[in-house]
Design a protein around this motif. Structure first.
Motif, PDB file in Angstrom:
ATOM      1  N   ASP A 120     -14.894  50.239  62.589  1.00  0.00           N
ATOM      2  CA  ASP A 120     -15.328  51.228  61.492  1.00  0.00           C
ATOM      3  C   ASP A 120     -16.385  50.897  60.897  1.00  0.00           C
ATOM      4  N   PRO A 121     -17.350  51.874  61.178  1.00  0.00           N
ATOM      5  CA  PRO A 121     -17.363  53.084  62.063  1.00  0.00           C
ATOM      6  C   PRO A 121     -17.833  52.541  63.629  1.00  0.00           C
ATOM      7  N   HIS A 122     -18.403  51.385  63.850  1.00  0.00           N
ATOM      8  CA  HIS A 122     -18.777  50.988  65.082  1.00  0.00           C
ATOM      9  C   HIS A 122     -18.756  49.644  65.437  1.00  0.00           C
ATOM     10  N   ILE A 123     -18.754  49.081  66.566  1.00  0.00           N
ATOM     11  CA  ILE A 123     -18.496  47.652  66.676  1.00  0.00           C
ATOM     12  C   ILE A 123     -19.747  46.881  66.511  1.00  0.00           C
ATOM     13  N   GLU A 124     -20.847  47.356  66.540  1.00  0.00           N
ATOM     14  CA  GLU A 124     -22.042  46.603  66.095  1.00  0.00           C
ATOM     15  C   GLU A 124     -21.799  45.946  64.623  1.00  0.00           C
ATOM     16  N   ARG A 125     -20.874  46.756  63.886  1.00  0.00           N
ATOM     17  CA  ARG A 125     -20.794  46.283  62.470  1.00  0.00           C
ATOM     18  C   ARG A 125     -20.073  44.933  62.326  1.00  0.00           C
ATOM     19  N   TRP A 126     -18.952  44.607  63.408  1.00  0.00           N
ATOM     20  CA  TRP A 126     -18.311  43.652  63.352  1.00  0.00           C
ATOM     21  C   TRP A 126     -18.974  42.437  63.674  1.00  0.00           C
ATOM     22  N   LEU A 127     -20.264  42.579  64.538  1.00  0.00           N
ATOM     23  CA  LEU A 127     -21.158  41.695  64.669  1.00  0.00           C
ATOM     24  C   LEU A 127     -21.906  41.094  63.515  1.00  0.00           C
ATOM     25  N   LEU A 128     -21.984  41.868  62.463  1.00  0.00           N
ATOM     26  CA  LEU A 128     -22.781  41.484  61.341  1.00  0.00           C
ATOM     27  C   LEU A 128     -21.859  40.810  60.077  1.00  0.00           C
ATOM     28  N   ALA A 132     -22.251  33.395  58.696  1.00  0.00           N
ATOM     29  CA  ALA A 132     -22.430  31.947  59.150  1.00  0.00           C
ATOM     30  C   ALA A 132     -22.301  31.986  60.891  1.00  0.00           C
ATOM     31  N   ALA A 133     -21.484  32.704  61.378  1.00  0.00           N
ATOM     32  CA  ALA A 133     -21.288  32.756  62.762  1.00  0.00           C
ATOM     33  C   ALA A 133     -22.749  33.197  63.453  1.00  0.00           C
ATOM     34  N   PHE A 134     -23.045  34.372  62.837  1.00  0.00           N
ATOM     35  CA  PHE A 134     -24.392  34.841  63.267  1.00  0.00           C
ATOM     36  C   PHE A 134     -25.631  33.718  63.359  1.00  0.00           C
ATOM     37  N   GLU A 140     -30.448  32.166  62.433  1.00  0.00           N
ATOM     38  CA  GLU A 140     -30.609  32.742  61.017  1.00  0.00           C
ATOM     39  C   GLU A 140     -29.461  33.626  60.750  1.00  0.00           C
ATOM     40  N   GLY A 141     -28.972  33.471  59.321  1.00  0.00           N
ATOM     41  CA  GLY A 141     -27.913  34.492  59.104  1.00  0.00           C
ATOM     42  C   GLY A 141     -28.300  35.983  58.774  1.00  0.00           C
ATOM     43  N   CYS A 142     -27.252  36.630  58.556  1.00  0.00           N
ATOM     44  CA  CYS A 142     -27.509  38.212  58.398  1.00  0.00           C
ATOM     45  C   CYS A 142     -26.973  38.560  57.330  1.00  0.00           C
ATOM     46  N   LYS A 143     -27.579  39.727  56.768  1.00  0.00           N
ATOM     47  CA  LYS A 143     -27.127  40.236  55.314  1.00  0.00           C
ATOM     48  C   LYS A 143     -25.483  40.925  55.646  1.00  0.00           C
ATOM     49  N   ALA A 144     -24.763  40.705  54.708  1.00  0.00           N
ATOM     50  CA  ALA A 144     -23.407  41.360  54.753  1.00  0.00           C
ATOM     51  C   ALA A 144     -23.531  42.943  54.801  1.00  0.00           C
TER      52      ALA A 144
END
Length: 217
Positions: A120-128, A132-134, A140-144
């Motif tokens: 929800d809404p797209h799979i790419e969001r799950w990777l972000l 810590a995993a990113f 480097e981390g990513c913004k929530a």
């Protein structure tokens, strides 16, 4: 739709109980993310699985069409019944309950075997979601991520996040999905309210693997 009896599909390979998992997804991103998650949970629960991926490139409409054909083939004994059928479609700004209903209407005869994966809404969001995993994978981390309805928003955010680490996204960033899934803190995903769609999927899969684990001789 005619209801019919399907036999227990559990099978043994080389003397080991192996569960057949069939996976329907919209694209490479769905396939890669979900295959990695299923394999990780199988390993954590010491359960053997054999994953068969049904390619349905062309969006959620193509997935539903291919799923209908698969159910028809099951009824005609042209396909084998899996132990678990995972069906993935992006909600694409639709309500989760609406997307789940669309899948359940097709799979009503085998509904006890089906788990819906509904990014929800797209799979790419799950990777972000898990910074810590990113960071563990890309340095480097990513913004929530926020949660807005925009077709390409999370594809662009994923690309930006990867480029910010100094890496070049080759396949839209989804080439890192397997490593990010392996690094994810699934306990945190289940406890926090970062993303209810991913939490629902992890919870459903874990419950299934716990049942298989309990049944293992």
């Amino acid at each position: 739709m005619v209801r019919r009896y399907f036999p227990n599909p559990n099978v043994y390979y080389e003397g080991t109980l192996t569960h057949n998992v069939y996976l329907f997804g919209e694209d490479y991103g769905h396939e890669t993310f979900l295959e990695a998650l299923i394999k990780r949970l199988a390993q954590e629960h010491q359960v053997n699985v054999r994953i068969r991926i049904f390619s349905a490139r062309g969006g959620h409409g193509k997935v539903i069409t291919e799923l209908k054909q698969f159910v028809r083939d099951l009824q005609r004994d042209k396909e084998n019944l899996p132990d678990l059928l995972v069906v993935a479609i992006d909600t694409n700004c639709r309500k989760l309950v609406e997307c789940r209903k669309e899948i359940e209407e097709v799979t009503q005869d085998i509904k006890e075997l089906v788990i819906c994966a509904l990014p929800d809404p797209h799979i790419e969001r799950w990777l972000l979601i898990d910074s810590a995993a990113f960071k563990k994978v890309l340095g480097e981390g990513c913004k929530a991520p926020d949660q807005k309805c925009n077709k390409d928003r999370y594809k662009q955010l994923l690309l930006q996040a990867i480029r910010a680490t100094g890496n070049l996204p080759i396949l839209g960033g989804m080439e890192h999905a397997r490593a990010i899934v392996d690094a994810m803190n699934l306990g945190w995903i289940l406890e926090k309210k970062a993303d209810s769609s991913l939490r629902n999927l992890v919870k459903d899969l874990r419950n299934q693997f716990k049942r298989w684990q309990a049944e293992t001789p």
